[in-house]
Design a protein around this motif. Structure first.
Motif, PDB file in Angstrom:
ATOM      1  N   GLU A 143       0.824  -1.212   0.000  1.00 15.47           N
ATOM      2  CA  GLU A 143       0.000   0.000   0.000  1.00 15.47           C
ATOM      3  C   GLU A 143       0.856   1.258   0.000  1.00 15.47           C
ATOM      4  N   ALA A 144       1.861   1.270   0.834  1.00 16.16           N
ATOM      5  CA  ALA A 144       2.685   2.469   0.985  1.00 16.16           C
ATOM      6  C   ALA A 144       3.675   2.595  -0.169  1.00 16.16           C
ATOM      7  N   THR A 145       3.919   3.821  -0.580  1.00 17.67           N
ATOM      8  CA  THR A 145       4.966   4.107  -1.549  1.00 17.67           C
ATOM      9  C   THR A 145       6.195   4.570  -0.777  1.00 17.67           C
ATOM     10  N   TRP A 160      10.914  13.963 -10.232  1.00 13.19           N
ATOM     11  CA  TRP A 160       9.646  13.441 -10.737  1.00 13.19           C
ATOM     12  C   TRP A 160       9.553  11.914 -10.682  1.00 13.19           C
ATOM     13  N   LEU A 161      10.699  11.221 -10.564  1.00 15.18           N
ATOM     14  CA  LEU A 161      10.701   9.762 -10.476  1.00 15.18           C
ATOM     15  C   LEU A 161      10.942   9.235  -9.058  1.00 15.18           C
ATOM     16  N   ALA A 162      11.063  10.117  -8.079  1.00 12.54           N
ATOM     17  CA  ALA A 162      11.470   9.694  -6.732  1.00 12.54           C
ATOM     18  C   ALA A 162      10.462   8.762  -6.053  1.00 12.54           C
ATOM     19  N   GLU A 163       9.175   9.008  -6.252  1.00 11.70           N
ATOM     20  CA  GLU A 163       8.175   8.183  -5.567  1.00 11.70           C
ATOM     21  C   GLU A 163       8.049   6.834  -6.273  1.00 11.70           C
ATOM     22  N   HIS A 164       8.281   5.775  -5.523  1.00 17.91           N
ATOM     23  CA  HIS A 164       8.285   4.407  -6.055  1.00 17.91           C
ATOM     24  C   HIS A 164       7.219   3.549  -5.378  1.00 17.91           C
ATOM     25  N   CYS A 165       6.793   2.523  -6.094  1.00 16.87           N
ATOM     26  CA  CYS A 165       5.925   1.507  -5.513  1.00 16.87           C
ATOM     27  C   CYS A 165       6.728   0.215  -5.406  1.00 16.87           C
ATOM     28  N   LEU A 166       6.355  -0.591  -4.446  1.00 13.22           N
ATOM     29  CA  LEU A 166       7.066  -1.828  -4.130  1.00 13.22           C
ATOM     30  C   LEU A 166       6.107  -3.000  -4.288  1.00 13.22           C
ATOM     31  N   PHE A 167       6.561  -4.014  -5.020  1.00 12.34           N
ATOM     32  CA  PHE A 167       5.800  -5.243  -5.199  1.00 12.34           C
ATOM     33  C   PHE A 167       6.591  -6.390  -4.573  1.00 12.34           C
ATOM     34  N   ARG A 168       5.888  -7.388  -4.069  1.00 12.20           N
ATOM     35  CA  ARG A 168       6.505  -8.556  -3.438  1.00 12.20           C
ATOM     36  C   ARG A 168       5.871  -9.836  -3.980  1.00 12.20           C
ATOM     37  N   ILE A 169       6.656 -10.904  -3.922  1.00 12.83           N
ATOM     38  CA  ILE A 169       6.123 -12.213  -4.310  1.00 12.83           C
ATOM     39  C   ILE A 169       6.825 -13.298  -3.518  1.00 12.83           C
ATOM     40  N   ASN A 170       6.082 -14.358  -3.228  1.00 10.37           N
ATOM     41  CA  ASN A 170       6.683 -15.583  -2.713  1.00 10.37           C
ATOM     42  C   ASN A 170       6.271 -16.705  -3.658  1.00 10.37           C
ATOM     43  N   GLU A 171       6.835 -17.869  -3.465  1.00 12.01           N
ATOM     44  CA  GLU A 171       6.608 -18.968  -4.406  1.00 12.01           C
ATOM     45  C   GLU A 171       5.129 -19.310  -4.574  1.00 12.01           C
TER      46      GLU A 171
END
Length: 188
Positions: free
Chosen positions: A159-161, A172-183
């Motif tokens: 949820e958080a960036t 202008w590119l500083a704000e990022h989103c994070l995605f995660r995955i497990n098997e």
């Protein structure tokens, strides 16, 4: 954290080979790193020297631990397509320490599903060979194409960036989103 393995791994998919870097990859890699559209969501395009330094660093890390951002080639033609693989980011990210999956392909290879195909192979390697519990990926909020790849892989967005620490505040590119995955969440 990721387990080092003793030899350089080559991964193969139906259409792609993820392999160790070769000297002949450098001009094509430099061309994609100089392409403003490929580098749209990076702070700047890269000079030939900067591009070569990245490729040589990738090569060195693969030699050292057996995995990393591999050079990607089409199996049918042998054409260099870009880089895809796994990396341990140096930046202090909200998920650090971590291993990320990432990709950068030449425009001629966009729209073919190569990023998803190669990233899925990298994730399978991360979970089955390296025994990782989780892999992350992150990008600038504006980079919807990469976010679409992350979603196709089954990655889930936090949820958080966060503000990427390598970019100045207000960039202008500083704000990022994070995605995660497990098997268990993999779709491939």
């Amino acid at each position: 954290m990721a387990v080092p393995i003793t030899s350089s791994q080559t991964l193969q998919t139906e259409r792609l080979r993820l392999r160790q870097w070769r000297a002949q990859d450098l001009p094509a890699f430099a061309a994609l790193n100089a392409d403003p559209e490929v580098m749209r969501y990076f702070p700047a395009t890269l000079s030939r020297a900067e591009s070569d330094a990245i490729a040589l660093r990738c090569q060195s890390l693969i030699e050292e631990r057996g995995w990393g951002f591999w050079a990607v080639e089409e199996r049918s033609s042998g054409a260099f397509a870009g880089m895809v693989g796994l990396h341990t980011p140096d930046a202090a990210l909200p998920c650090s320490p971590c291993v990320e999956v990432g990709w950068r392909l030449a425009r001629a290879h966009w729209g073919k599903g190569y990023a998803s195909e190669a990233a899925a192979a990298s994730l399978r390697f991360a979970f089955t060979t390296l025994g990782l519990e989780e892999v992350v990926s992150f990008t600038a909020l504006q980079n919807l194409r990469s976010q679409a790849v992350m979603q196709r892989l089954g990655m889930r967005r936090d949820e958080a960036t966060f503000q990427h620490p390598a970019l100045p505040e207000g960039h202008w590119l500083a704000e990022h989103c994070l995605f995660r995955i497990n098997e268990a969440n993999m779709k491939f």
